[in-house]
Design an enzyme around this catalytic site. Structure first.
Site, PDB file in Angstrom:
ATOM      1  N   SER B 694       0.801  -1.224   0.000  1.00  0.00           N
ATOM      2  CA  SER B 694       0.000   0.000   0.000  1.00  0.00           C
ATOM      3  C   SER B 694       0.832   1.272   0.000  1.00  0.00           C
ATOM      4  O   SER B 694       0.285   2.362  -0.117  1.00  0.00           O
ATOM      5  CB  SER B 694      -0.974  -0.013   1.187  1.00  0.00           C
ATOM      6  OG  SER B 694      -0.264   0.098   2.379  1.00  0.00           O
ATOM      7  N   LYS B 737      -6.589   4.037   8.568  1.00  0.00           N
ATOM      8  CA  LYS B 737      -5.627   4.944   7.944  1.00  0.00           C
ATOM      9  C   LYS B 737      -6.139   6.375   7.970  1.00  0.00           C
ATOM     10  O   LYS B 737      -5.400   7.314   8.275  1.00  0.00           O
ATOM     11  CB  LYS B 737      -5.340   4.499   6.506  1.00  0.00           C
ATOM     12  CG  LYS B 737      -4.441   3.260   6.463  1.00  0.00           C
ATOM     13  CD  LYS B 737      -4.268   2.759   5.055  1.00  0.00           C
ATOM     14  CE  LYS B 737      -3.301   1.563   5.039  1.00  0.00           C
ATOM     15  NZ  LYS B 737      -3.222   0.964   3.710  1.00  0.00           N
TER      16      LYS B 737
END
Lengths: 113, 792
Positions: B694, B737
């Protein structure tokens, strides 16, 4: 008695001397001692009285034998014998008598009346 | 006075027997004879009978010599000891069966000389040895010592009649020390070799020494034997006494119409068994066991095993269950009372209640709360139990490596117990508790079996109707239990196990949620725990937010609670020291108690120079901001990657570089830049291992920024995987996140377009504050992230 006898004699005995069978009995007048001593010559028997100690000793002589004799049983004690007895009853020492007859030694000890 | 005969005295040596120079020799088997001892002997061999016959008609004296080896069949001269005893035969008779028995009396020790005849029996010359009477003090002392020992020996000797003891004691009276030693040796139970040793010890002192030694040893043996005997005796009598008393007790109890302990116990169990209302199968097993128990003596080791097993059987809640609280409004109130937020989990519980209301015999279900530490997973479980009105059992699986922890040990093992599941149910005293299996992700397999495999059975609503514990060996119905597992991470949970559970993610809390939770739960709780009340200490919202921002950085609430506790302690001290006026905590006050600010907004700190980009990572503890640094130096085509990057992350860095190189022209970078330079990519903090795809977008942005010499905007964070074609691919953990970027003070987040659906999970208040940019291609990222946008 048998056990004691056997052990005294047979378990360990410092000497080789055998002890003849003895009877002692007493009447109002005397003490009588009979010792079984068969097959003896009179000269081979000795009896002494020292104060109240009565000592009987001597030897039964070995028969002279030689082969071809064979024993099947051997029970008769031979050789030196000895018995020592202590007399506790007061006795007239001078009147004590000993005789050997028919294989028995008879000792008579008259009491002090 | 001579009464008869002529002699007054016998001549001293008159009756001493003289031993001939040559003697017939009779080997002695298994015995020995000492001088002046009398013993009984038996022979059956023809030649020895002849020996006796021949001896009897002569002088009746023979030599008795011991055999060196008792097993020799036909002993010759070489098998004989060199020393023995000359003996006189006293009496003899022959039994009808051909055995000759005779009585001998030892005369003296003899040493064998030359053999003059070997057939039919041995004859040999002999040398007669007589004891020297040496009576010094040493000998006397030795004799006295031996006398003492021998007396003790005779006293201790077992199996001796009093008469025999008396006769043996007669030995002590013996005067001649040599004869004395012989007599004792003859009567001791020692080996023939040892006896022969004494026989051969002609010197009196040596003989006495040997006897002392043997006698000491015999005494030791006797004493030891007696000690053992007496110990045994006392032990026996103790046990006998106990037995006797017990029997008496039994008789007394009978007489009084009372029952003995065991009968009472068994009746108790019977009573309990009736009450426990066991299912048929279990009842059969229990009754059989009870029958076995009643036939066993209580002292048997089996008894307590059987007893414990029955206890377990009767005390399990086979048919005890709690009534569910089916009032949905009430349950909802309870859940809200205990926890703020966590809407998804609460919704699921209320739905369950609703269905249960409609369908009574509904199966239990299995939830899994997954999320960072301190987000309230365990306490939510408790709250659910309270809302439903069920019992709550918690079992921590962290570090459990043994299958038998779950399923128990077989009863054959010493100290065996059922597994934790059954133990938990016994504790709960109900067969439908809320059963919390904590830290299901931290279970490990070992050589003792894999506990997660055992859990598969427990957590399958189709199978756990008949859960079989190794200890119980009777099926227990777990289908009414509501299992809730918790985990920080889902990855370590085996696929098969994860599949059985309904996963509810409890991701971290937002700042606003934290504030609410702090005000409603944490502050009152901490005040209470520190013995304070609001009149002592009041928190302003501002101050709590300051604590959240500057003193904690976490997804959960544990540190926040700790910091608030620190403040409470500080205030408690002031109150205890006599301070009267209340503390009113405002924006500025926390530092007074907590010290300087712990966390700064890291993003602000980063100077926006080219080659740095802000990414977001997902960790088990929630989201985390991370920076990707890129630098370039002279060199030749080397890409260095540092910061503990995993394989996937390294590949993703290479992909990013390749894509930059392939798009160099469009990006305004000299096409041959890599020919003349080395690139270094670093992801701090260098000690923390990182992996996953990611950060691809972030690495690409950092490289582009470096090579185009245009800095990245410091208020922008990004996440997403890249492909070689420049596409931005979706990633996981969007909610965590986003919360992390929010905590870090970032306002713009670049997300893959395909993650749009995940934005639904993000709390409204954050959505309002933040700018989400959904992108499909890398070019869009450059556009947004780099200052001055993309140069075309």
């Amino acid at each position: 008695m048998e056990i004691t006898f056997r052990h005294e004699r047979y378990l360990f005995s410092p000497s080789q001397i055998w002890r003849p069978a003895t009877d002692i009995y007493e009447s109002p007048d005397e003490v009588v001692i009979i010792v079984e001593l068969a097959g003896m010559r009179e000269e081979d028997i000795n009896v002494t009285l020292d104060e109240n100690r009565l000592k009987i000793w001597g030897r039964r002589v070995e028969p002279t034998l030689s082969s071809p004799v064979r024993f099947h049983r051997m029970e008769i004690d031979r050789g030196d014998f000895e018995r020592e007895l202590v007399i506790t009853t007061p006795i007239k020492q001078v009147d004590v008598t000993a005789t050997y007859r028919q294989g028995l030694l008879l000792i008579k000890l008259p009491k002090v009346s | 006075m001579i009464l008869f005969g002529e002699k007054d005295q016998r001549e001293p040596d008159d009756h001493e027997i003289s031993i001939p120079e040559e003697l017939p020799i009779l080997p002695l088997k298994n015995t020995l004879l000492f001088p002046k001892m009398v013993t009984d002997l038996m022979i059956s061999e023809e030649k020895y009978i002849k020996l006796i016959d021949d001896t009897l008609v002569k002088d009746k004296i023979l030599g008795l010599i011991g055999l060196k080896d008792q097993n020799v069949e036909k002993p010759g001269p070489e098998n004989l000891y060199s020393m023995g005893t000359a003996a006189l035969i006293l009496k003899m008779f022959k039994t009808p069966d051909g055995i000759t028995r005779f009585l001998v009396r030892g005369i003296s020790r003899v040493v064998l000389g030359e053999f003059s005849q070997t057939e039919p029996y041995l004859r040999a010359k002999v040398l007669v040895l007589s004891d020297e009477i040496e009576k010094d003090t040493e000998v006397e002392a030795m004799v006295t010592n031996i006398k003492g020992l021998f007396q003790k020996f005779v006293e201790l000797a077992p199996n001796l009649s009093p008469e025999a003891k008396m006769i043996l004691m007669g030995i002590v009276e013996v005067d001649d020390p040599g004869f004395f030693a012989d007599a004792i040796t003859f009567n001791l139970n020692i080996s023939l070799e040892e006896k022969q040793g004494v026989l051969e010890a002609v010197e009196i002192k040596k003989r006495l020494e040997k006897v002392t030694r043997f006698l000491n040893r015999q005494l030791e043996i006797l004493e030891l034997g007696n000690k053992i005997q007496s110990q045994l005796k006392s032990e026996m009598s103790k046990r006998e006494k106990e037995y006797y008393l017990r029997e008496q007790l039994k008789a007394i109890q009978m007489e009084l119409g009372e029952k003995d302990e065991r009968t009472i116990e068994i009746e108790e169990i019977k009573e309990k068994l009736k009450k426990a209302n066991l299912p048929e199968e279990a009842n059969k097993v229990a009754e059989r066991e009870l029958d076995r128990l009643s036939k066993m003596p209580p002292q048997a080791a089996e008894y307590s095993v059987s007893r414990t097993y029955l206890d377990w059987l009767v005390e399990l809640p086979w048919s005890v269950s709690t009534e569910d609280n089916l009032d949905i409004a009430e349950a909802s109130r309870v859940l809200d009372e205990d926890h703020y937020g966590l809407e998804k989990a609460k919704k699921r519980i209320l739905e369950y209640l609703a269905v249960k209301k409609l369908k009574k015999d509904m199966k239990g279900f299995i939830l899994c709360f997954s999320g960072p530490p301190g987000t309230g997973k365990t306490s939510l479980g408790k709250s659910i139990a309270r809302a439903l009105g069920r019992k709550f059992v918690r079992l921590s699986l962290g570090g459990v490596r043994d299958e038998s922890e779950i399923r128990g040990h077989r009863r054959t093992y010493v100290g065996a117990l059922p597994g934790r599941i059954i133990q938990g149910l016994r504790k709960a005293e109900s067969n439908n508790p809320v059963f919390m299996l904590d830290e299901v992700d931290k279970m490990g397999a070992s050589f003792q079996g894999d506990p997660s495999a055992a859990l598969l059975e427990v957590l399958d609503p189709e199978q756990n109707r008949a859960f079989s514990d190794h200890y119980l060996e009777v099926d227990f119905d777990l289908s009414r239990v509501m299992f809730i597992t918790t985990a920080n991470q889902l990855d370590p949970i085996p696929q098969a196990l994860r599949d059985r559970m309904e996963v509810l993610t409890l991701s971290g809390y937002t700042e606003k949620e934290k504030l609410e939770i702090a005000k409603r739960f944490i502050v009152p709780r901490q005040l209470e725990e520190h013995g304070l009340d609001p009149s002592h200490l009041q928190f302003e919202d501002d101050s709590i937010i300051k604590i959240i921002r500057d003193y904690t950085r976490e997804a959960g609430l544990r540190n926040l609670e700790r910091e608030i506790a620190t403040i409470c302690r500080g205030v408690a001290r002031e109150v205890a020291e006599g301070k009267k006026e209340p503390v009113h905590l405002t924006l500025d006050t926390p530092s007074r108690f907590l010290g300087p600010v712990q966390f700064f907004s890291e993003v602000a700190e980063r100077i926006t120079e080219p080659g740095i980009a802000t990414g977001v990572a997902w960790t088990p503890a929630g989201g985390e901001i991370l920076f990707v640094e890129a630098t370039r130096m002279k060199g030749k085509k080397t890409l260095t990657l540092t910061g503990q990057l995993g394989d996937v992350m390294q590949e993703s860095a290479q992909t990013a570089l390749s894509y930059v190189r392939s798009r160099a022209e469009e990006l305004g970078i000299p096409e041959d830049f890599f020919e003349t330079s080395d690139i270094h990519l670093h992801v701090p903090a260098g000690a923390t291992p990182k992996d996953g795809p990611s950060a691809g977008v972030t690495m690409f942005t950092a490289l582009t920024s470096l090579l185009t010499k245009r800095p990245v905007r410091s208020d922008v964070a990004m996440t997403g995987e890249i492909s070689l074609r420049g596409l931005v691919l979706p990633v996981g953990g969007i909610k965590e996140k986003v919360l992390a970027t929010n905590r870090a003070g970032i306002t713009t987040v670049i997300l893959p377009k395909k993650n749009e659906k995940d934005l639904d999970d993000i709390p409204e208040e954050i959505k309002k504050k933040m700018d989400f940019r959904l992108v499909e291609k890398m070019d869009e990222v450059i556009e947004i992230a780099l200052i001055d946008g993309m140069k075309t």
